[in-house]
Design a protein around this motif. Structure first.
Motif, PDB file in Angstrom:
ATOM      1  N   VAL A   1      37.738  40.925  69.578  1.00  0.00           N
ATOM      2  CA  VAL A   1      38.879  41.563  69.078  1.00  0.00           C
ATOM      3  C   VAL A   1      39.923  40.586  69.444  1.00  0.00           C
ATOM      4  O   VAL A   1      40.112  40.310  70.706  1.00  0.00           O
ATOM      5  CB  VAL A   1      38.796  43.123  69.891  1.00  0.00           C
ATOM      6  CG1 VAL A   1      40.018  43.568  69.267  1.00  0.00           C
ATOM      7  CG2 VAL A   1      37.632  43.740  69.328  1.00  0.00           C
ATOM      8  N   TRP A   2      40.998  40.552  68.717  1.00  0.00           N
ATOM      9  CA  TRP A   2      42.394  39.686  69.010  1.00  0.00           C
ATOM     10  C   TRP A   2      43.354  40.631  68.566  1.00  0.00           C
ATOM     11  O   TRP A   2      43.427  41.419  67.776  1.00  0.00           O
ATOM     12  CB  TRP A   2      42.316  38.282  68.336  1.00  0.00           C
ATOM     13  CG  TRP A   2      42.091  38.299  66.995  1.00  0.00           C
ATOM     14  CD1 TRP A   2      41.002  37.872  66.166  1.00  0.00           C
ATOM     15  CD2 TRP A   2      43.110  38.360  65.852  1.00  0.00           C
ATOM     16  NE1 TRP A   2      41.439  38.141  64.823  1.00  0.00           N
ATOM     17  CE2 TRP A   2      42.729  38.155  64.618  1.00  0.00           C
ATOM     18  CE3 TRP A   2      44.384  38.626  66.054  1.00  0.00           C
ATOM     19  CZ2 TRP A   2      43.393  38.186  63.607  1.00  0.00           C
ATOM     20  CZ3 TRP A   2      45.327  38.705  64.847  1.00  0.00           C
ATOM     21  CH2 TRP A   2      44.695  38.509  63.633  1.00  0.00           C
ATOM     22  N   HIS A   3      44.571  40.064  68.802  1.00  0.00           N
ATOM     23  CA  HIS A   3      45.901  40.849  68.621  1.00  0.00           C
ATOM     24  C   HIS A   3      46.824  39.576  68.610  1.00  0.00           C
ATOM     25  O   HIS A   3      46.679  38.297  69.004  1.00  0.00           O
ATOM     26  CB  HIS A   3      46.358  41.641  69.589  1.00  0.00           C
ATOM     27  CG  HIS A   3      46.576  41.146  71.310  1.00  0.00           C
ATOM     28  ND1 HIS A   3      45.549  41.127  72.047  1.00  0.00           N
ATOM     29  CD2 HIS A   3      47.751  40.449  71.696  1.00  0.00           C
ATOM     30  CE1 HIS A   3      45.970  40.398  73.160  1.00  0.00           C
ATOM     31  NE2 HIS A   3      47.436  40.206  72.908  1.00  0.00           N
ATOM     32  N   PHE A   4      48.024  39.796  67.715  1.00  0.00           N
ATOM     33  CA  PHE A   4      48.933  38.661  67.822  1.00  0.00           C
ATOM     34  C   PHE A   4      50.069  38.780  69.008  1.00  0.00           C
ATOM     35  O   PHE A   4      50.259  39.918  69.492  1.00  0.00           O
ATOM     36  CB  PHE A   4      50.081  38.926  66.564  1.00  0.00           C
ATOM     37  CG  PHE A   4      49.445  38.356  65.377  1.00  0.00           C
ATOM     38  CD1 PHE A   4      48.873  37.018  65.255  1.00  0.00           C
ATOM     39  CD2 PHE A   4      49.416  39.244  63.914  1.00  0.00           C
ATOM     40  CE1 PHE A   4      48.288  36.637  64.190  1.00  0.00           C
ATOM     41  CE2 PHE A   4      48.944  38.703  62.977  1.00  0.00           C
ATOM     42  CZ  PHE A   4      48.300  37.302  63.124  1.00  0.00           C
ATOM     43  N   THR A   5      50.017  37.646  69.712  1.00  0.00           N
ATOM     44  CA  THR A   5      50.874  37.766  70.871  1.00  0.00           C
ATOM     45  C   THR A   5      52.508  37.580  70.323  1.00  0.00           C
ATOM     46  O   THR A   5      52.742  37.936  69.122  1.00  0.00           O
ATOM     47  CB  THR A   5      50.754  36.393  71.549  1.00  0.00           C
ATOM     48  OG1 THR A   5      51.261  35.252  70.762  1.00  0.00           O
ATOM     49  CG2 THR A   5      49.394  35.993  71.948  1.00  0.00           C
ATOM     50  N   GLU A   6      53.398  37.776  71.319  1.00  0.00           N
ATOM     51  CA  GLU A   6      54.832  37.585  70.953  1.00  0.00           C
ATOM     52  C   GLU A   6      55.124  36.779  70.267  1.00  0.00           C
ATOM     53  O   GLU A   6      56.404  36.556  69.617  1.00  0.00           O
ATOM     54  CB  GLU A   6      55.602  38.118  72.384  1.00  0.00           C
ATOM     55  CG  GLU A   6      55.503  36.997  73.039  1.00  0.00           C
ATOM     56  CD  GLU A   6      56.419  37.166  74.553  1.00  0.00           C
ATOM     57  OE1 GLU A   6      56.408  36.481  75.303  1.00  0.00           O
ATOM     58  OE2 GLU A   6      56.653  38.360  74.808  1.00  0.00           O
ATOM     59  N   THR A   7      54.354  35.621  70.208  1.00  0.00           N
ATOM     60  CA  THR A   7      54.889  34.297  69.476  1.00  0.00           C
ATOM     61  C   THR A   7      54.369  34.268  68.231  1.00  0.00           C
ATOM     62  O   THR A   7      54.510  33.507  67.399  1.00  0.00           O
ATOM     63  CB  THR A   7      54.454  33.097  70.336  1.00  0.00           C
ATOM     64  OG1 THR A   7      52.957  33.050  70.568  1.00  0.00           O
ATOM     65  CG2 THR A   7      55.144  32.884  71.391  1.00  0.00           C
ATOM     66  N   GLY A   8      53.393  35.133  67.585  1.00  0.00           N
ATOM     67  CA  GLY A   8      52.988  35.318  66.431  1.00  0.00           C
ATOM     68  C   GLY A   8      51.625  34.571  66.601  1.00  0.00           C
ATOM     69  O   GLY A   8      50.843  34.338  65.432  1.00  0.00           O
ATOM     70  N   ASP A   9      50.928  34.084  67.607  1.00  0.00           N
ATOM     71  CA  ASP A   9      49.731  33.456  67.964  1.00  0.00           C
ATOM     72  C   ASP A   9      48.755  34.519  68.081  1.00  0.00           C
ATOM     73  O   ASP A   9      49.129  35.696  68.534  1.00  0.00           O
ATOM     74  CB  ASP A   9      49.620  32.467  69.024  1.00  0.00           C
ATOM     75  CG  ASP A   9      50.700  31.357  68.910  1.00  0.00           C
ATOM     76  OD1 ASP A   9      50.375  30.387  67.923  1.00  0.00           O
ATOM     77  OD2 ASP A   9      51.528  31.048  69.337  1.00  0.00           O
ATOM     78  N   THR A  10      47.410  33.957  67.602  1.00  0.00           N
ATOM     79  CA  THR A  10      46.300  35.090  67.791  1.00  0.00           C
ATOM     80  C   THR A  10      45.909  34.961  69.364  1.00  0.00           C
ATOM     81  O   THR A  10      46.244  33.979  70.012  1.00  0.00           O
ATOM     82  CB  THR A  10      45.138  34.475  67.060  1.00  0.00           C
ATOM     83  OG1 THR A  10      43.935  35.229  67.484  1.00  0.00           O
ATOM     84  CG2 THR A  10      44.892  33.249  67.031  1.00  0.00           C
TER      85      THR A  10
END
Lengths: 324, 458
Positions: free
Chosen positions: B419-428
């Motif tokens: 499972v992943w999410h976007f970080t505050e920089t827009g990266d996975t």
């Protein structure tokens, strides 16, 4: 820093070999310019089309590890002859269909037509073999391709590599250069070519068929480009619709560097560019650490600019102002 | 019965998808909930037991976001931009097909809108299918000027995104890539990114770019660690194709290699248009490296670099290592038999290594395309899923709201597992990196063979 003689000689060998291939293509530029004062920018693509034709011809045969050597030699010679004839015929046809009609047009017209033809031939190349680099069928087995003749044949204990392909390049290029020199210098057609180059109208008044003579120059240039194409395809182990651009550009530069219109100048220019190219790719970095292969075009065109500044006519050419 | 429904039931019966994925796709195909439930109950017990429905692992995306398949609110257009001709033909076309399949799996609708997808080509044939700045700019401008466009999918090449991000950013349009791995698009890394990056790409001050693929510092570090600590390599020579991506990934690898105690014998760019690299290889061979790393994409002549390398540096002496820009069948085709034994990393997993819903995706794509899908296509599928779920969340044709929903993607169940999410920089947040070796398959054809997951160096 210690001078690495082994590496220097190695890059010299690579440079001379590549230079000879460039010289063969450069002769096509210089032959045509010498007679009609036209830079045939489609010449690089005529070279490329020769390689694609040879690629197609060789692809018709099934070549494997069991194929006898004499069959491989026969196929190679057939492909070489086919590439030469194809490129020669193509160059002749380009003159007959396009340039001849523009003979008396302003200079810009044939020049633009040449650039246009170059793009058209590239498009045909993409349609023919696709847009990827392709490996030509294996005429030369990998174990033979990588033999170092200096170790294997001459028993020398050296790291300098001289491969069979280097000898093949020299073995095909030098006889062609000698033949061309003889043809232009000693035959009646060659004399007609030189006469046409000096003064087209006077040559016509003396009974020389100028159009036929010009067509022969295109044919000769194409024949040499076809030979260079076949050899280059195996030397670089690649066929591509893009191969004409780089070799064409370097060959044009070689022709200008040597003195455009001068046959010996084209050979000298080709060898010089070949050596600068290979030294820049490999040798210079040992002494200039930030130097790399990405600077090679800068080095080649830098040499060209320098020569043009101090000798505008080229190394062996003479600077002649435009006719009035 | 509709053959697509038959295949869907087969997937459930064979345990390749779970009940949740079955119900989602059945709804997308227009089946009533009652009929879908009936079909599901008729599946063998083993298949039902194998379905991890409670955990939601059988669904791509965030299972908590309800999917709306009605289309009464009108339509939304989604443009994608990457090359799909020449040497980019397979990679680009497979990514388009994966995007289309994701849309079909979700019924070509979201948030009450019908979804229209239009792939745009950013490549030109004269550049072997490579991307062209003019075309990329034209594509981005087309997207921002279409009032129905709510997301711009792309690009594949990081250099192309340097051109399109400022354009989409100015229009408040979300942009999401399946292939951009250059770190500088989203974050600053000393020595690896240019001064001013990434803020120079976001003139509005609001971030609008995301990516589903991990960036290069993860890949470069992981492969350097693998080469030194698992393969015992000590000396590297590093080449790059002078592109933003190629130079960036090569630099990150080279620096990591040195930091981990290895020796870098040289770092230089090669001319992608050169016809011959014999002298370059002669120089490199003379230095005696045990690894040659080539940071490049497939259209920039790396196959010829490998060919010329192998004429001087045999496979049992010098390892060829490359990044995911080379994980493309055209690279193998260009190098021919000399490609065997080369190692290529991928910031993800190739289709052969996918499990569960990922394996189902790979099987369906293989059937659809007639060949194994390109490794990047899985990320293209995820990109489309992110966009669709954001529209489901926003339920409005509003660029700002959809962008906000995309940026706040969380708990995304990946085709790659996990499972992943976007970080505050827009990266996975995913850091999966795999190593693949070019080897012959059962029929003798050279393919990328997955070896292992090497993860992040950190």
């Amino acid at each position: 820093m210690e001078f690495n003689a082994n590496l220097f000689v190695q890059f010299l060998i690579n440079g001379v070999t590549n230079g000879m291939l460039i010289a063969l293509v450069a002769l096509g530029y210089t032959l045509v310019y010498g007679i009609v004062e036209l830079i045939n920018f489609a010449h690089g693509e005529v070279f490329m089309m020769g390689a694609l034709f040879a690629f197609t011809i060789i692809g018709m045969f099934t070549i494997g590890p069991d194929t006898p050597w004499f069959a491989i030699v026969a196929i190679s010679l057939l492909a070489l002859a086919a590439a030469m004839l194809f490129s020669g015929a193509l160059n002749w046809a380009i003159d007959r269909v396009v340039y001849r009609r523009l003979r008396n047009a302003p200079r810009l017209a044939p020049l633009i037509a040449a650039i246009g033809l170059s793009f058209i031939l590239q498009g045909i190349g993409i349609y023919w073999i696709g847009s990827n680099n392709l490996r030509p069928p294996n005429l030369i087995a990998n174990n033979i391709r990588s033999i170092n003749l200096l170790n294997e044949w001459f028993g020398l204990d050296t790291r300098i590599r001289l491969r069979p392909l280097d000898l093949i390049v020299v073995g095909i290029t030098i006889p062609l250069l000698v033949w061309l020199s003889w043809f232009v210098g000693r035959t009646k057609t060659g004399k007609a070519m030189r006469a046409t180059a000096q003064d087209r109208e006077a040559a016509a008044l003396m009974g020389i068929d100028v159009n036929r003579t010009i067509a022969i120059a295109f044919l000769l240039g194409g024949l040499l480009a076809g030979a260079a194409a076949m050899v280059t395809m195996y030397y670089t182990n690649t066929a591509s619709f893009r191969m004409g651009f780089r070799y064409g550009l370097f060959a044009f530069t070689a022709a200008v560097l040597g003195g455009i219109g001068n046959l010996t100048g084209a050979v000298v220019g080709g060898l010089l560019i070949g050596i600068v190219w290979q030294m820049s790719d490999g040798f210079v970095q040992a002494y200039i650490p930030w130097w790399g292969a990405q600077w090679t075009p800068v080095a080649i065109f830098g040499v060209l600019v320098l020569v043009m500044v101090f000798k505008p006519g080229g190394l062996l050419g003479e600077f002649t102002p435009d006719k009035v | 019965m509709d053959p697509r429904i038959v295949k869907l039931v087969e997937s459930l019966n064979e345990g390749r998808i779970g009940r949740r994925a079955f119900l989602t796709r059945a709804a997308a195909l227009g089946l009533s909930a009652g009929f879908a439930g009936q079909l599901m109950r008729s599946a063998p017990a083993a298949a039902q037991d194998a379905s991890p429905a409670a955990g939601g692992e059988d669904v791509v995306g965030n299972p908590a976001i309800p999917h709306i398949t009605t289309t009464d609110k009108g339509s939304i257009t989604l443009y994608s931009s990457w090359p799909f001709t020449g040497s980019m033909k397979q990679l680009g076309s497979d990514a388009i097909e994966a995007s289309k399949m994701a849309l079909e799996d979700l019924g070509n609708a979201a948030g009450g809108f019908a979804l229209v997808y239009e792939p745009l080509d950013s490549g030109i044939a004269a550049n072997n299918g490579g991307w062209d700045p003019g075309k990329e700019s034209e594509n981005a401008n087309k997207a921002i000027n279409d009032a129905d466009c709510m997301a711009y999918l792309g690009t594949y090449n990081s250099g192309a995104s340097k051109i399109s991000i400022p354009i989409t950013n100015g229009a408040g349009l979300s942009q999401i890539s399946f292939g951009n791995t250059y770190p500088g698009l989203t974050k600053a890394i000393e020595g690896a990114t240019e001064p001013g990056e990434p803020d120079i790409y976001y003139p509005s001050g609001v971030r609008n770019f995301m990516r589903t693929v991990p960036s290069d510092e993860i890949q470069g570090g992981a492969v350097a660690n693998w080469a030194i600590n698992q393969q015992g390599r000590k000396k590297t020579y590093t080449l790059h194709d002078n592109s933003l991506y190629g130079k960036g990934v090569a630099l990150l690898y080279n620096e990591s290699f040195k930091e981990l105690g290895g020796e870098s014998l040289g770092f230089e760019g090669y001319d992608p248009k050169a016809t011959d690299y014999q002298s370059l290889m002669t120089k490199i061979a003379d230095m005696g490296p045990d690894v040659l790393y080539v940071g490049a994409t497939v259209e920039n002549n790396p196959a010829k670099v490998l060919l010329d390398m192998r004429s001087l540096m045999p496979v049992d002496e010098v390892m060829f290592l490359g990044p995911d820009g080379l994980i493309n069948q055209d690279f193998i085709n260009g190098a021919g038999p000399d490609a065997e034994g080369a190692y290529v990393t991928f910031a993800g997993l190739p289709p052969s290594a996918l499990k569960g819903i990922g394996a189902d995706y790979a099987a369906r794509m293989t059937e659809r395309l007639g060949h194994t899908p390109d490794s990047y296509a899985a990320y293209a599928y995820e990109v489309m899923t992110v966009v669709v779920q954001a529209i489901d969340k926003a339920q409005e044709k509003d660029r700002a709201k959809i962008l906000d929903a995309m940026f706040h993607t969380t708990d995304f169940h990946s085709l790659l597992g996990g499972v992943w999410h976007f970080t505050e920089t827009g990266d996975t947040s995913s850091t999966t990196v795999s190593i693949n070796r070019i080897e012959p398959d059962d029929s003798g054809k050279l393919i990328f063979n997955y070896l292992e997951t090497i993860g992040s160096a950190s």
